[in-house]
Design a protein around this motif. Structure first.
Motif, PDB file in Angstrom:
ATOM      1  N   CYS A 177      11.539  14.363   0.001  1.00 36.10           N
ATOM      2  CA  CYS A 177       9.917  15.185  -0.067  1.00 36.10           C
ATOM      3  C   CYS A 177      10.255  16.598   0.629  1.00 36.10           C
ATOM      4  N   LEU A 178      10.297  17.742  -0.253  1.00 35.64           N
ATOM      5  CA  LEU A 178      10.475  19.000   0.322  1.00 35.64           C
ATOM      6  C   LEU A 178       9.376  19.729   0.042  1.00 35.64           C
ATOM      7  N   SER A 179       9.224  20.822   1.168  1.00 37.30           N
ATOM      8  CA  SER A 179       7.844  21.587   1.039  1.00 37.30           C
ATOM      9  C   SER A 179       8.116  22.633   0.016  1.00 37.30           C
ATOM     10  N   ARG A 180       9.438  22.954  -0.292  1.00 37.65           N
ATOM     11  CA  ARG A 180       9.818  24.057  -1.491  1.00 37.65           C
ATOM     12  C   ARG A 180      11.046  23.635  -2.198  1.00 37.65           C
ATOM     13  N   CYS A 181      11.297  23.752  -3.416  1.00 36.01           N
ATOM     14  CA  CYS A 181      12.358  23.520  -4.121  1.00 36.01           C
ATOM     15  C   CYS A 181      14.046  24.269  -3.651  1.00 36.01           C
ATOM     16  N   PRO A 182      15.098  23.664  -3.513  1.00 41.40           N
ATOM     17  CA  PRO A 182      16.174  24.108  -2.951  1.00 41.40           C
ATOM     18  C   PRO A 182      16.844  25.246  -3.901  1.00 41.40           C
TER      19      PRO A 182
ATOM     20  N   PRO B  99       0.732  -1.122  -0.101  1.00 39.24           N
ATOM     21  CA  PRO B  99       0.180   0.030  -0.234  1.00 39.24           C
ATOM     22  C   PRO B  99       0.887   1.324   0.203  1.00 39.24           C
ATOM     23  N   PRO B 100       0.289   2.646  -0.220  1.00 44.74           N
ATOM     24  CA  PRO B 100       1.054   3.710  -0.268  1.00 44.74           C
ATOM     25  C   PRO B 100       1.607   3.906   1.065  1.00 44.74           C
ATOM     26  N   GLY B 101       3.010   4.482   1.240  1.00 46.99           N
ATOM     27  CA  GLY B 101       3.691   4.802   2.134  1.00 46.99           C
ATOM     28  C   GLY B 101       4.594   3.552   2.746  1.00 46.99           C
ATOM     29  N   HIS B 102       4.655   2.467   1.556  1.00 47.87           N
ATOM     30  CA  HIS B 102       5.198   1.313   2.031  1.00 47.87           C
ATOM     31  C   HIS B 102       6.432   0.949   0.740  1.00 47.87           C
ATOM     32  N   PHE B 103       7.023   0.101   0.825  1.00 43.27           N
ATOM     33  CA  PHE B 103       7.950  -0.389  -0.142  1.00 43.27           C
ATOM     34  C   PHE B 103       8.161  -1.838  -0.024  1.00 43.27           C
ATOM     35  N   GLU B 104       8.502  -2.573  -1.212  1.00 37.89           N
ATOM     36  CA  GLU B 104       8.493  -4.210  -1.249  1.00 37.89           C
ATOM     37  C   GLU B 104      10.037  -4.432  -0.923  1.00 37.89           C
ATOM     38  N   GLN B 105      10.214  -5.462  -0.086  1.00 39.03           N
ATOM     39  CA  GLN B 105      11.410  -5.996   0.162  1.00 39.03           C
ATOM     40  C   GLN B 105      11.207  -7.308   0.179  1.00 39.03           C
ATOM     41  N   LYS B 106      11.990  -7.842  -0.923  1.00 39.56           N
ATOM     42  CA  LYS B 106      12.112  -9.367  -0.988  1.00 39.56           C
ATOM     43  C   LYS B 106      13.220  -9.997  -0.143  1.00 39.56           C
ATOM     44  N   GLY B 107      12.881 -11.018   0.289  1.00 36.13           N
ATOM     45  CA  GLY B 107      13.735 -11.784   1.257  1.00 36.13           C
ATOM     46  C   GLY B 107      13.810 -13.176   0.897  1.00 36.13           C
TER      47      GLY B 107
ATOM     48  N   THR C 251      10.114   7.930  -3.966  1.00 33.30           N
ATOM     49  CA  THR C 251       9.784   8.054  -5.600  1.00 33.30           C
ATOM     50  C   THR C 251       8.548   8.962  -5.980  1.00 33.30           C
ATOM     51  N   LYS C 252       7.900   9.089  -5.036  1.00 32.20           N
ATOM     52  CA  LYS C 252       6.688   9.862  -5.014  1.00 32.20           C
ATOM     53  C   LYS C 252       6.305  10.339  -3.678  1.00 32.20           C
ATOM     54  N   CYS C 253       5.955  11.768  -3.732  1.00 33.57           N
ATOM     55  CA  CYS C 253       5.591  12.585  -2.730  1.00 33.57           C
ATOM     56  C   CYS C 253       4.027  12.625  -2.442  1.00 33.57           C
ATOM     57  N   LYS C 254       3.636  13.098  -1.332  1.00 32.12           N
ATOM     58  CA  LYS C 254       2.011  13.341  -1.190  1.00 32.12           C
ATOM     59  C   LYS C 254       1.893  14.976  -1.586  1.00 32.12           C
ATOM     60  N   ALA C 255       0.554  15.166  -1.655  1.00 37.23           N
ATOM     61  CA  ALA C 255       0.262  16.343  -2.417  1.00 37.23           C
ATOM     62  C   ALA C 255       0.976  17.594  -1.337  1.00 37.23           C
ATOM     63  N   GLY C 256       1.288  18.633  -2.170  1.00 36.64           N
ATOM     64  CA  GLY C 256       2.074  19.745  -1.256  1.00 36.64           C
ATOM     65  C   GLY C 256       3.447  19.521  -0.983  1.00 36.64           C
ATOM     66  N   PHE C 257       3.835  18.436  -1.606  1.00 32.35           N
ATOM     67  CA  PHE C 257       5.639  18.221  -1.225  1.00 32.35           C
ATOM     68  C   PHE C 257       6.182  18.149  -2.762  1.00 32.35           C
ATOM     69  N   GLN C 258       7.331  18.427  -3.069  1.00 29.77           N
ATOM     70  CA  GLN C 258       8.116  18.284  -4.122  1.00 29.77           C
ATOM     71  C   GLN C 258       9.251  17.220  -4.175  1.00 29.77           C
TER      72      GLN C 258
ATOM     73  N   ARG D 148      10.366   5.905   5.847  1.00 30.15           N
ATOM     74  CA  ARG D 148      10.663   6.522   7.027  1.00 30.15           C
ATOM     75  C   ARG D 148       9.944   7.946   7.002  1.00 30.15           C
ATOM     76  N   SER D 149       9.945   8.563   5.733  1.00 28.32           N
ATOM     77  CA  SER D 149       9.088   9.863   5.786  1.00 28.32           C
ATOM     78  C   SER D 149       7.663   9.750   5.856  1.00 28.32           C
ATOM     79  N   LEU D 150       7.050  10.468   6.482  1.00 25.95           N
ATOM     80  CA  LEU D 150       5.557  10.607   6.325  1.00 25.95           C
ATOM     81  C   LEU D 150       4.903  11.414   5.428  1.00 25.95           C
ATOM     82  N   ASP D 151       5.771  12.023   4.544  1.00 24.60           N
ATOM     83  CA  ASP D 151       5.607  12.921   3.428  1.00 24.60           C
ATOM     84  C   ASP D 151       5.755  12.117   2.192  1.00 24.60           C
TER      85      ASP D 151
END
Length: 244
Positions: free
Chosen positions: A120-125, A75-83, A107-114, A93-96
């Protein structure tokens, strides 16, 4: 009459409670059956414990315990790890972060983040600009200048003595605002070398020690020649004295 009516009410309430408990047990049993349908091993309290080879075990907190489910994709917010023994869905780790490649690389951020370099950043550096959901470097879209001339064809620091070598050239951006911080682009190619190195011309630099050896040989030959001449003169003079 009063006691009879009270007993009827109590009996109805008990029947309703029994029906409710039965329905709850039926729903729980149905949920357990649905949850265990794709499992190789299933626990009544914790759901799936082991999944088939192509599915991922997703553990979801249920009160003080975890409930496992076997999923085709995480599901969203998770990644696949094969063992080796089991495949798991692990949390980013990041909630955003909506999707991530590993725990610390989004690889993809939630709405409102870049998204920028896996974060995932609130604004571009500085030095970047927002483009859809990513932050892009100005260097990626800056106009490029002309290529420089090809460098001398060489190999291991030598410009001759080999059949093939390498040569390179570079170019930067033509925009004065980005030239100072944008890295140069470079490319290399294979090139033909002079297999034989041309010896130095007369009067040019000679190898150290070569002239000294030749000079010593010349002096040695002169010394031997002088010794031979003296011996011949001595023998000739003795012969004249005997004749006289």
């Amino acid at each position: 009459m009063h006691w009879r009516a009270l007993s009827m009410v109590v009996s109805v309430m008990c029947e309703v409670m029994r029906m409710g408990v039965g329905a709850l047990q039926k729903q729980t049993a149905q949920r357990d059956a649905d949850d265990c349908r794709s499992c190789l091993e299933c626990s009544r309290d914790n759901g799936c414990v082991r999944c088939p080879e192509r599915l991922f075990l997703f553990l979801q907190r249920d009160g003080m315990s975890h409930h496992g489910t076997c999923l085709l994709t995480c599901p969203p917010g998770h990644f696949e790890q094969k063992g080796k023994d089991i495949n798991r869905c692990l949390k980013c780790r990041s909630l955003d972060c909506e999707h991530c490649f590993s725990r610390d690389f989004c690889t993809k951020c939630k709405a409102g983040f870049q998204l920028y370099k896996g974060k995932c950043l609130s604004r571009c550096p500085s030095g970047t600009f927002p483009h859809h959901t990513d932050c892009l470097d100005h260097c990626l879209v800056a106009p490029l200048g002309e290529w420089s001339e090809w460098s001398v064809c060489q190999r291991e620091g030598a410009t001759c003595g080999y059949k093939w070598g390498r040569q390179s050239r570079t170019r930067g951006t033509s925009d004065n605002q980005t030239t100072s911080f944008c890295p140069l682009q470079a490319e290399t190619q294979r090139c033909r070398m002079r297999k034989r190195c041309t010896p130095p011309k007369k009067g040019g630099k000679r190898k150290k020690g070569l002239g000294l050896k030749r000079e010593r040989k010349r002096l040695r030959m002169l010394t031997l020649a002088a010794k031979g001449l003296s011996t011949n003169q001595t023998i000739a003079g003795g012969a004249r004295l005997r004749r006289q």
